[in-house]
Enzyme design. Sequence first.
Site, PDB file in Angstrom:
ATOM      1  N   TYR A  56     -37.558-106.410 -98.758  1.00  0.00           N
ATOM      2  CA  TYR A  56     -37.155-105.061 -99.147  1.00  0.00           C
ATOM      3  C   TYR A  56     -37.596-104.776-100.583  1.00  0.00           C
ATOM      4  O   TYR A  56     -37.081-105.361-101.545  1.00  0.00           O
ATOM      5  CB  TYR A  56     -35.640-104.899 -99.051  1.00  0.00           C
ATOM      6  N   HIS A 122     -36.371-113.000 -90.363  1.00  0.00           N
ATOM      7  CA  HIS A 122     -36.451-111.543 -90.261  1.00  0.00           C
ATOM      8  C   HIS A 122     -37.233-111.096 -89.031  1.00  0.00           C
ATOM      9  O   HIS A 122     -36.872-110.103 -88.394  1.00  0.00           O
ATOM     10  CB  HIS A 122     -37.115-111.011 -91.536  1.00  0.00           C
ATOM     11  N   SER A 201     -28.787-100.059 -88.622  1.00  0.00           N
ATOM     12  CA  SER A 201     -28.930 -98.639 -88.272  1.00  0.00           C
ATOM     13  C   SER A 201     -27.890 -98.198 -87.249  1.00  0.00           C
ATOM     14  O   SER A 201     -28.216 -97.527 -86.267  1.00  0.00           O
ATOM     15  CB  SER A 201     -30.341 -98.344 -87.756  1.00  0.00           C
ATOM     16  N   GLY A 204     -27.821 -94.549 -86.371  1.00  0.00           N
ATOM     17  CA  GLY A 204     -29.052 -93.952 -85.874  1.00  0.00           C
ATOM     18  C   GLY A 204     -29.967 -93.471 -86.967  1.00  0.00           C
ATOM     19  O   GLY A 204     -30.592 -92.425 -86.844  1.00  0.00           O
ATOM     20  N   ARG A 205     -30.067 -94.230 -88.065  1.00  0.00           N
ATOM     21  CA  ARG A 205     -30.886 -93.874 -89.232  1.00  0.00           C
ATOM     22  C   ARG A 205     -30.468 -92.519 -89.795  1.00  0.00           C
ATOM     23  O   ARG A 205     -31.294 -91.726 -90.250  1.00  0.00           O
ATOM     24  CB  ARG A 205     -32.375 -93.885 -88.878  1.00  0.00           C
ATOM     25  N   GLY A 206     -29.173 -92.277 -89.764  1.00  0.00           N
ATOM     26  CA  GLY A 206     -28.623 -91.044 -90.315  1.00  0.00           C
ATOM     27  C   GLY A 206     -28.419 -89.947 -89.292  1.00  0.00           C
ATOM     28  O   GLY A 206     -27.683 -88.978 -89.548  1.00  0.00           O
TER      29      GLY A 206
END
Length: 326
Positions: A56, A122, A201, A204-206
């Site tokens: 990241y 990962h 998530s 839902g990614r926002g």
Amino acid sequence: MTPRHLGTTGLVSSALGLGCMGFSQAYGPADDAESTAVIHDALDLGITMIDSAMSYGGGHNERLVGRALAGRRDDIVLATKFGIVRDAGGVRLDGRPDHVRGYCEASLERLGVDTIDLYYLHRVDPEVPVAETVGAMAELVAAGKVRHLGLAEVNPDQLERAAAVHPIAAVQFEWSLSWREPEDDVVPAARRLGVGLVPYSPLGRGLLTGALPPGPFPAGDFRGEDPRFADENLTRNLALVRALAELAGRHRVTAGQLALAWLLAQGPDVVPIPGTRSRGRIAENAAAAGVHLSGDDLAALEAVAPRQAWQGDRRSFAAHGTTRTR
């Protein structure tokens, strides 16, 4: 916040964690001071699982997390990952056993700690059998550098091969009310093997918050490449979110809180790790751990937002986007 047990290796976490990717990439520019404040607020609210990765921001995230957690090491379950490498050549996967210790020691240095509580692979390197990578990870446990092992985005066969080498505490994968395919394979396999579930998530990614930014996504926000956020798919998905928000209002909670409560209700072995860069949102997310849904509530939620109604296939995006960004 009520603790939850992940796997059979003794790992205990708060019911909700904090995914830290957005502090360093994928959703556009972020402010380090505000990100640090979000982490501090999360700890004050009883969130103990803090999730980072060496990829990241090319190491930025681990350094940020390490600074934010200074002096509070005993309050947290510190998770990070290796296996996605960002360098001058781009982004690649590397699970070679002879590189695992070096990746771990570099993460320890960036985080400023002596031990990682939960160390994930990962992504599985397609050039390396997962059992060989996990064998090298097990050596880190024996050396005291890592307490528990995890895997991210694996299939049931890979999970089984890994668990045959060393106990796996957790498997991390995308799972939410709007993306439920893992319920067909990874979730039952993990439960059969005694592996905890860590959905990333989970909002839902926002999408499930009902608070997406107006207009097109800015440069650097990878949702612009996700088919679930494209044109007609987004229009249809937002109609489902409006129905979700209406149902949430009857419970006097937000749509995002209802979506998190739904995921928490899927079992005591589930620890979602929603990410946010907003201090207000971290408090909202934490409060979702106190929302308890009855069987009738879950049935009503399924009626207004059934699995088959959500539009856009994440898999076409994940084939390149997830490896590149998450």
